[in-house]
Design a protein around this motif. Structure first.
Motif, PDB file in Angstrom:
ATOM      1  N   PRO A 155       0.707  -1.247  -0.187  1.00 50.75           N
ATOM      2  CA  PRO A 155       0.053  -0.009   0.107  1.00 50.75           C
ATOM      3  C   PRO A 155       0.792   1.500   0.163  1.00 50.75           C
ATOM      4  CG  PRO A 155      -0.903  -1.495   1.484  1.00 50.75           C
ATOM      5  CD  PRO A 155       0.266  -2.164   0.916  1.00 50.75           C
ATOM      6  N   GLY A 156       1.951   1.473   0.883  1.00 44.45           N
ATOM      7  CA  GLY A 156       2.544   2.452   0.723  1.00 44.45           C
ATOM      8  C   GLY A 156       3.236   2.648  -0.475  1.00 44.45           C
ATOM      9  N   GLN A 157       3.718   1.789  -1.338  1.00 48.20           N
ATOM     10  CA  GLN A 157       4.256   1.840  -2.685  1.00 48.20           C
ATOM     11  C   GLN A 157       3.205   2.316  -3.490  1.00 48.20           C
ATOM     12  OE1 GLN A 157       5.536  -2.208  -2.968  1.00 48.20           O
ATOM     13  NE2 GLN A 157       7.955  -1.521  -2.689  1.00 48.20           N
ATOM     14  N   ARG A 158       2.101   1.938  -3.512  1.00 57.52           N
ATOM     15  CA  ARG A 158       1.015   2.189  -4.388  1.00 57.52           C
ATOM     16  C   ARG A 158       0.974   3.604  -4.156  1.00 57.52           C
ATOM     17  NH1 ARG A 158      -2.515  -2.096  -2.260  1.00 57.52           N
ATOM     18  NH2 ARG A 158      -1.645  -4.173  -3.139  1.00 57.52           N
ATOM     19  N   ARG A 159       0.817   4.459  -3.214  1.00 53.84           N
ATOM     20  CA  ARG A 159       0.737   5.743  -2.851  1.00 53.84           C
ATOM     21  C   ARG A 159       1.608   6.589  -3.407  1.00 53.84           C
ATOM     22  NH1 ARG A 159      -1.134   4.042   2.283  1.00 53.84           N
ATOM     23  NH2 ARG A 159       0.899   4.163   3.242  1.00 53.84           N
ATOM     24  N   MET A 160       2.986   6.075  -4.151  1.00 52.81           N
ATOM     25  CA  MET A 160       3.821   6.747  -4.880  1.00 52.81           C
ATOM     26  C   MET A 160       3.597   6.623  -6.425  1.00 52.81           C
ATOM     27  SD  MET A 160       6.762   7.730  -2.910  1.00 52.81           S
ATOM     28  CE  MET A 160       8.199   7.796  -4.159  1.00 52.81           C
ATOM     29  N   MET A 161       2.636   6.050  -6.731  1.00 58.84           N
ATOM     30  CA  MET A 161       2.279   5.635  -8.124  1.00 58.84           C
ATOM     31  C   MET A 161       1.538   6.769  -8.922  1.00 58.84           C
ATOM     32  SD  MET A 161       4.242   2.888  -8.913  1.00 58.84           S
ATOM     33  CE  MET A 161       3.640   2.349 -10.353  1.00 58.84           C
ATOM     34  N   THR A 162       1.699   6.898 -10.166  1.00 56.13           N
ATOM     35  CA  THR A 162       0.755   7.534 -10.971  1.00 56.13           C
ATOM     36  C   THR A 162       0.639   6.521 -12.426  1.00 56.13           C
ATOM     37  OG1 THR A 162       1.575   9.741 -10.549  1.00 56.13           O
ATOM     38  CG2 THR A 162       0.219   9.702 -12.538  1.00 56.13           C
ATOM     39  N   ILE A 163      -0.577   6.728 -12.772  1.00 56.45           N
ATOM     40  CA  ILE A 163      -0.730   5.786 -13.975  1.00 56.45           C
ATOM     41  C   ILE A 163      -1.383   6.560 -15.162  1.00 56.45           C
ATOM     42  CG2 ILE A 163      -2.447   4.126 -15.091  1.00 56.45           C
ATOM     43  CD1 ILE A 163      -2.644   2.655 -12.190  1.00 56.45           C
ATOM     44  N   ALA A 164      -0.747   6.426 -16.449  1.00 62.44           N
ATOM     45  CA  ALA A 164      -0.969   7.230 -17.306  1.00 62.44           C
ATOM     46  C   ALA A 164      -1.518   6.237 -18.458  1.00 62.44           C
ATOM     47  CB  ALA A 164       0.295   7.980 -17.932  1.00 62.44           C
ATOM     48  N   SER A 195     -10.983  -2.195  -6.127  1.00 64.64           N
ATOM     49  CA  SER A 195     -11.344  -3.740  -5.970  1.00 64.64           C
ATOM     50  C   SER A 195     -10.392  -4.333  -5.058  1.00 64.64           C
ATOM     51  CB  SER A 195     -11.661  -4.555  -7.057  1.00 64.64           C
ATOM     52  OG  SER A 195     -10.219  -4.902  -7.733  1.00 64.64           O
ATOM     53  N   PHE A 196      -9.143  -3.643  -4.649  1.00 66.59           N
ATOM     54  CA  PHE A 196      -8.204  -4.557  -3.811  1.00 66.59           C
ATOM     55  C   PHE A 196      -7.606  -3.314  -3.000  1.00 66.59           C
ATOM     56  CE2 PHE A 196      -5.626  -3.705  -7.634  1.00 66.59           C
ATOM     57  CZ  PHE A 196      -4.573  -3.062  -7.473  1.00 66.59           C
ATOM     58  N   ASP A 197      -7.518  -2.064  -3.121  1.00 68.56           N
ATOM     59  CA  ASP A 197      -7.287  -0.926  -2.486  1.00 68.56           C
ATOM     60  C   ASP A 197      -7.924   0.268  -2.306  1.00 68.56           C
ATOM     61  OD1 ASP A 197      -5.559   0.712  -0.919  1.00 68.56           O
ATOM     62  OD2 ASP A 197      -3.688   0.514  -1.821  1.00 68.56           O
ATOM     63  N   PRO A 198      -9.315   0.111  -1.743  1.00 67.41           N
ATOM     64  CA  PRO A 198     -10.140   1.214  -1.683  1.00 67.41           C
ATOM     65  C   PRO A 198      -9.597   2.368  -1.339  1.00 67.41           C
ATOM     66  CG  PRO A 198     -11.020  -0.942  -0.766  1.00 67.41           C
ATOM     67  CD  PRO A 198      -9.630  -1.139  -0.986  1.00 67.41           C
ATOM     68  N   ALA A 199      -8.851   2.443  -0.246  1.00 69.17           N
ATOM     69  CA  ALA A 199      -8.261   3.861   0.370  1.00 69.17           C
ATOM     70  C   ALA A 199      -7.341   4.444  -0.567  1.00 69.17           C
ATOM     71  CB  ALA A 199      -7.379   3.433   1.799  1.00 69.17           C
ATOM     72  N   LEU A 200      -6.776   3.898  -1.664  1.00 70.21           N
ATOM     73  CA  LEU A 200      -6.068   4.595  -2.404  1.00 70.21           C
ATOM     74  C   LEU A 200      -6.662   5.075  -3.736  1.00 70.21           C
ATOM     75  CD1 LEU A 200      -3.197   5.653  -3.628  1.00 70.21           C
ATOM     76  CD2 LEU A 200      -3.054   3.060  -4.675  1.00 70.21           C
ATOM     77  N   ALA A 201      -7.937   4.344  -4.166  1.00 74.48           N
ATOM     78  CA  ALA A 201      -8.528   4.660  -5.439  1.00 74.48           C
ATOM     79  C   ALA A 201      -8.833   5.932  -5.746  1.00 74.48           C
ATOM     80  CB  ALA A 201      -9.762   3.584  -5.405  1.00 74.48           C
ATOM     81  N   ASP A 202      -9.562   6.527  -4.567  1.00 74.65           N
ATOM     82  CA  ASP A 202      -9.865   8.082  -4.928  1.00 74.65           C
ATOM     83  C   ASP A 202      -8.713   8.871  -4.843  1.00 74.65           C
ATOM     84  OD1 ASP A 202     -12.561   7.541  -4.971  1.00 74.65           O
ATOM     85  OD2 ASP A 202     -12.678   7.677  -2.712  1.00 74.65           O
ATOM     86  N   ALA A 203      -7.441   8.463  -4.390  1.00 73.92           N
ATOM     87  CA  ALA A 203      -6.416   9.421  -4.261  1.00 73.92           C
ATOM     88  C   ALA A 203      -5.250   9.211  -5.360  1.00 73.92           C
ATOM     89  CB  ALA A 203      -5.489   9.315  -3.033  1.00 73.92           C
ATOM     90  N   LEU A 204      -5.553   8.091  -6.211  1.00 72.38           N
ATOM     91  CA  LEU A 204      -4.553   7.638  -7.269  1.00 72.38           C
ATOM     92  C   LEU A 204      -4.856   8.866  -8.327  1.00 72.38           C
ATOM     93  CD1 LEU A 204      -2.699   5.710  -8.426  1.00 72.38           C
ATOM     94  CD2 LEU A 204      -4.624   4.448  -9.362  1.00 72.38           C
TER      95      LEU A 204
END
Length: 249
Positions: A155-164, A195-204
């Motif tokens: 989860p901490g790594q996902r918060r560093m991500m951006t998707i293009a 579906s697997f990280d709801p906490a991040l979905a809105d912030a991604l």
């Protein structure tokens, strides 16, 4: 509220003069306060760009990296090297790297991990070809590429991500996905993330790549799930790139 991100990918283009032009121009530009801007020049210009961009809103990005820290890899550049030059973002999985250099999903994942290890924020690039779109496989292809990386991160790594999302058929062709097409795919990516990280979905942060320019940026950026753009050709034209950045607030 997600902070917009505008990323310029110069690919194998640019010059020392263009670096200086961007530095001078953006030193005097007032951008909307809630916007991040990053420019990805070719490797030889990273040091010049670090100097030219100092005191401007521009952050420094790289176009790729090698997964290894060091070693016998002639012509390659490691994440540690990029970090020493102040690189904050790096592209991973750009369609040209996948197609021209045959980078697999596994190799893209390895590059993401290498960037995260040295504190550089990866921008994960995903997208489908025209043949895949015509075959009705767009969403399957894109979510496979997203999932191969994102589902394996902490989860901490996902918060560093951006998707293009960059539909391959719209890169450098002058063709652009309609705002509705782009939004549909962005929403699918966000739903998948939830579906697997709801906490991040809105912030991604989700970027649209694929012939975004000064004339269509505002309409694309108005879509609910598009948080910025990965800009190709228009990022080499300082006035056009500036206009895109100013429309992102």
């Amino acid at each position: 509220m997600r902070k917009p991100l505008i990323a310029g990918n110069w690919k194998m283009n640019g010059s020392a003069e263009l670096i200086e032009t961007f530095g001078r121009t953006f030193a005097g530009v007032e951008l909307p306060s809630p916007v991040d801007v990053v420019v990805h020049p070719p490797f030889p210009y990273l040091d010049a760009a670090r100097s030219a961009f100092a005191g401007t809103p521009l952050s420094l990005g790289a176009q790729t990296l090698n997964p290894l820290h060091s070693g016998a890899r002639t012509g390659e550049v490691s994440g540690q090297m990029l970090a020493e030059f102040g690189v904050e973002y790096v592209l991973a999985g750009h369609s040209e790297r996948r197609q021209l250099y045959h980078e697999s999903d596994e190799q893209v994942y390895e590059r993401v991990i290498a960037a995260l290890t040295v504190g550089i924020r990866p921008i994960l690039c995903v997208g489908e070809t025209l043949e895949e779109r015509d075959a009705g496989q767009s969403e399957n292809v894109v979510l496979r590429q997203v999932g191969y990386v994102m589902a394996r991160l902490e989860p901490g790594q996902r918060r560093m991500m951006t998707i293009a999302y960059e539909p391959v058929w719209a890169i450098g062709t002058g063709r652009t996905a309609t705002p509705e097409q782009a939004q549909q795919m962005m929403a699918a990516i966000r739903d998948y993330q939830a579906s697997f990280d709801p906490a991040l979905a809105d912030a991604l942060r989700l970027l649209y790549g694929g012939s975004m320019n000064a004339s269509n940026a505002q309409e694309l950026l108005a879509q609910g799930d598009i948080d910025g753009g990965l800009i190709g050709g228009a990022s080499l034209k300082v006035d056009d790139f500036k206009a895109i950045c100013q429309s992102a607030g």
